[in-house]
Write a protein that holds these residues in place. Sequence first.
Motif, PDB file in Angstrom:
ATOM      1  N   TYR A   1     -17.996   3.318   0.388  1.00  0.00           N
ATOM      2  CA  TYR A   1     -18.113   2.050  -0.343  1.00  0.00           C
ATOM      3  C   TYR A   1     -18.546   2.288  -1.789  1.00  0.00           C
ATOM      4  N   LEU A   2     -19.530   3.152  -1.989  1.00  0.00           N
ATOM      5  CA  LEU A   2     -20.020   3.413  -3.345  1.00  0.00           C
ATOM      6  C   LEU A   2     -18.953   4.093  -4.196  1.00  0.00           C
ATOM      7  N   ILE A   3     -18.157   4.975  -3.593  1.00  0.00           N
ATOM      8  CA  ILE A   3     -17.056   5.583  -4.339  1.00  0.00           C
ATOM      9  C   ILE A   3     -16.064   4.510  -4.777  1.00  0.00           C
ATOM     10  N   LEU A   4     -15.779   3.578  -3.886  1.00  0.00           N
ATOM     11  CA  LEU A   4     -14.813   2.533  -4.217  1.00  0.00           C
ATOM     12  C   LEU A   4     -15.339   1.568  -5.272  1.00  0.00           C
ATOM     13  N   GLU A   5     -16.637   1.563  -5.496  1.00  0.00           N
ATOM     14  CA  GLU A   5     -17.181   0.785  -6.614  1.00  0.00           C
ATOM     15  C   GLU A   5     -16.692   1.319  -7.951  1.00  0.00           C
ATOM     16  N   HIS A   6     -16.278   2.584  -7.979  1.00  0.00           N
ATOM     17  CA  HIS A   6     -15.752   3.208  -9.199  1.00  0.00           C
ATOM     18  C   HIS A   6     -14.230   3.151  -9.271  1.00  0.00           C
ATOM     19  N   ALA A   7     -13.569   2.642  -8.239  1.00  0.00           N
ATOM     20  CA  ALA A   7     -12.127   2.703  -8.162  1.00  0.00           C
ATOM     21  C   ALA A   7     -11.449   1.815  -9.186  1.00  0.00           C
ATOM     22  N   ASP A   8     -10.300   2.258  -9.665  1.00  0.00           N
ATOM     23  CA  ASP A   8      -9.525   1.513 -10.648  1.00  0.00           C
ATOM     24  C   ASP A   8      -8.790   0.389  -9.929  1.00  0.00           C
ATOM     25  N   GLN A   9      -9.270  -0.837 -10.133  1.00  0.00           N
ATOM     26  CA  GLN A   9      -8.660  -1.989  -9.473  1.00  0.00           C
ATOM     27  C   GLN A   9      -7.376  -2.426 -10.160  1.00  0.00           C
ATOM     28  N   ASN A  10      -7.090  -1.883 -11.326  1.00  0.00           N
ATOM     29  CA  ASN A  10      -5.878  -2.244 -12.060  1.00  0.00           C
ATOM     30  C   ASN A  10      -4.831  -1.137 -12.035  1.00  0.00           C
ATOM     31  N   ALA A  11      -4.999  -0.170 -11.137  1.00  0.00           N
ATOM     32  CA  ALA A  11      -4.070   0.949 -11.055  1.00  0.00           C
ATOM     33  C   ALA A  11      -2.658   0.453 -10.771  1.00  0.00           C
ATOM     34  N   GLU A  12      -1.684   1.093 -11.394  1.00  0.00           N
ATOM     35  CA  GLU A  12      -0.277   0.722 -11.176  1.00  0.00           C
ATOM     36  C   GLU A  12       0.219   1.330  -9.877  1.00  0.00           C
TER      37      GLU A  12
ATOM     38  N   SER B   1       0.860  -1.189   0.000  1.00  0.00           N
ATOM     39  CA  SER B   1       0.000   0.000   0.000  1.00  0.00           C
ATOM     40  C   SER B   1       0.895   1.237   0.000  1.00  0.00           C
ATOM     41  N   ASP B   2       1.437   1.546  -1.170  1.00  0.00           N
ATOM     42  CA  ASP B   2       2.471   2.568  -1.295  1.00  0.00           C
ATOM     43  C   ASP B   2       1.951   3.986  -1.122  1.00  0.00           C
ATOM     44  N   HIS B   3       0.716   4.236  -1.533  1.00  0.00           N
ATOM     45  CA  HIS B   3       0.116   5.553  -1.337  1.00  0.00           C
ATOM     46  C   HIS B   3      -1.299   5.378  -0.798  1.00  0.00           C
ATOM     47  N   ASN B   4      -1.592   6.151   0.238  1.00  0.00           N
ATOM     48  CA  ASN B   4      -2.866   6.041   0.934  1.00  0.00           C
ATOM     49  C   ASN B   4      -3.448   7.437   1.100  1.00  0.00           C
ATOM     50  N   ALA B   5      -4.732   7.565   0.866  1.00  0.00           N
ATOM     51  CA  ALA B   5      -5.369   8.881   0.876  1.00  0.00           C
ATOM     52  C   ALA B   5      -5.848   9.251   2.266  1.00  0.00           C
ATOM     53  N   VAL B   6      -5.570  10.478   2.660  1.00  0.00           N
ATOM     54  CA  VAL B   6      -6.050  11.012   3.933  1.00  0.00           C
ATOM     55  C   VAL B   6      -6.828  12.287   3.661  1.00  0.00           C
ATOM     56  N   TYR B   7      -8.112  12.222   3.917  1.00  0.00           N
ATOM     57  CA  TYR B   7      -8.980  13.395   3.774  1.00  0.00           C
ATOM     58  C   TYR B   7      -9.989  13.282   4.914  1.00  0.00           C
ATOM     59  N   LYS B   8     -11.271  13.447   4.678  1.00  0.00           N
ATOM     60  CA  LYS B   8     -12.210  13.201   5.770  1.00  0.00           C
ATOM     61  C   LYS B   8     -12.221  11.728   6.113  1.00  0.00           C
ATOM     62  N   THR B   9     -12.157  10.886   5.094  1.00  0.00           N
ATOM     63  CA  THR B   9     -11.970   9.447   5.284  1.00  0.00           C
ATOM     64  C   THR B   9     -10.561   9.081   4.853  1.00  0.00           C
ATOM     65  N   THR B  10     -10.168   7.868   5.172  1.00  0.00           N
ATOM     66  CA  THR B  10      -8.870   7.344   4.754  1.00  0.00           C
ATOM     67  C   THR B  10      -9.103   6.202   3.779  1.00  0.00           C
ATOM     68  N   VAL B  11      -8.316   6.159   2.716  1.00  0.00           N
ATOM     69  CA  VAL B  11      -8.413   5.079   1.732  1.00  0.00           C
ATOM     70  C   VAL B  11      -7.038   4.458   1.547  1.00  0.00           C
ATOM     71  N   TYR B  12      -6.976   3.137   1.730  1.00  0.00           N
ATOM     72  CA  TYR B  12      -5.745   2.382   1.515  1.00  0.00           C
ATOM     73  C   TYR B  12      -5.898   1.597   0.202  1.00  0.00           C
ATOM     74  N   ARG B  13      -4.823   1.529  -0.590  1.00  0.00           N
ATOM     75  CA  ARG B  13      -4.859   0.700  -1.794  1.00  0.00           C
ATOM     76  C   ARG B  13      -3.702  -0.285  -1.750  1.00  0.00           C
ATOM     77  N   ALA B  14      -4.033  -1.561  -1.584  1.00  0.00           N
ATOM     78  CA  ALA B  14      -3.035  -2.622  -1.525  1.00  0.00           C
ATOM     79  C   ALA B  14      -2.677  -3.085  -2.936  1.00  0.00           C
ATOM     80  N   LYS B  15      -1.671  -3.950  -3.017  1.00  0.00           N
ATOM     81  CA  LYS B  15      -1.261  -4.453  -4.326  1.00  0.00           C
ATOM     82  C   LYS B  15      -2.255  -5.461  -4.894  1.00  0.00           C
ATOM     83  N   ASP B  16      -3.081  -6.061  -4.012  1.00  0.00           N
ATOM     84  CA  ASP B  16      -4.072  -7.021  -4.473  1.00  0.00           C
ATOM     85  C   ASP B  16      -5.197  -7.127  -3.438  1.00  0.00           C
ATOM     86  N   ASP B  17      -6.237  -7.896  -3.778  1.00  0.00           N
ATOM     87  CA  ASP B  17      -7.391  -8.049  -2.892  1.00  0.00           C
ATOM     88  C   ASP B  17      -6.993  -8.647  -1.546  1.00  0.00           C
TER      89      ASP B  17
END
Length: 422
Positions: free
Chosen positions: A411-422, A321-337
């Motif tokens: 959750y609904l925002i993450l339904e739009h998230a790019d699951q193949n992001a580099e 999880s090289d970059h993680n978003a911090v705003y009102k909520t926090t979003v982590y993006r791992a390398k895989d599910d």
Amino acid sequence: MRTTTWMPAAVLATAVLLAGCSNADTTAEPTGKSGGDHTATASVDPAALDTGSYPTSPAPEFGRATQETILDVDGQRLAEFTVVPFEIDPELTSVKMPTMVMRSGKNLGVVLSDAAGDIAHNHQMLYGYVSTAATPTTKTTDPSRSVVQAVMRFNNPEDAAATAREIHQNLLTVDDGTGLETAENIDILPNTLVSTGQTNFDAGPEVSVNAFTPHGDYLLYTWAKAPAADKDWTAKAVAKSLQLQEPLIDQFPATPTRTQNGGQSAQLPMIDQDKVLIYALPEEDAQAQLGDDMAAYGPRGMAHRSTNPPLTYKILTDAGSDHNAVYKTTVYRAKDDAGAETILTEFYNDLLAEGFTAAPTPQGLPDAKCATKDTVNGTQDYCMVANGRYVGEASGTDNKKDVDQQISAQYLILEHADQNAE
């Protein structure tokens, strides 16, 4: 307990806690868990989700920093290249203030003293990052060890060195009410200006050390405090911090100043590294975190203000999880599910280990994990949910409905998230 304790502006007003001791396109189609062939998890009922007034689609891309925001953005990026106190001593896990982006030299006033802030400001300090932690204690009066670790950037080595000399001299000659410091030497650190002081408390005397090391355009600062019987620990902490900090800051891709770039403005960095910030819920108040949020942080950056820094750093690093978003909520993006599931499970279990109890999940979102705990500041609520490679995290105090709305919208925002992001 939130895995990362990104504190509201009101909490920053208490930043002297330890310092006083030291002299996308929003219309994009959902890509889902398998990169395009998934809409919603079967157990989730999107129609039942209460999202309040929160957005349910990603934000537009943030683009590059501007002249108005570059100091915040570079300060946020600097967090990844600032040593976390637990790296100096694994027992330094209780995060304290000040832990924050330093937007100017004046911010050194809440880290050290008003005089130090004025000196750094006069030498045109650009920005910095400071991280503070102590050994956990049962009572505030219990003996503890503490470290403040800061990195400050200047326009040139001369200003960084002059700031170090002048602050050091101020500590030796100007009594701000806590007594004068005594100049010291650490043999293995010939380029470091060191001073020590002692304060007597009911629990016994404590010693502290202020250490300043100019390093190119940077000024590296370490303050360490311990019971007087552990004075040797303070010197070892300073030495260890420099052993780690000097090579780390050498890796920092600082934005060149106009002078360093041949008189021309350099291309400014992207605000949203790896395009993950677009998936976090925004703050209504743009200054809610005083420069620390609307940011993308790596594992070390996230660990600075975590309730469990070693765990946060290890789990995010292992999960890629090289970059993680911090705003009102926090979003982590791992390398895989699988990495996302690990983040969700480990962080939620850590909440339970810290005395939180399981709480009801939002309507329509049974896959979420929620926890609650009564504290002196009110009832703290956290909810987390995974969606493919992503984990969303929401929190709040005395308003479980709002936290439920946040995580449902997330959750609904993450339904739009790019699951193949580099």
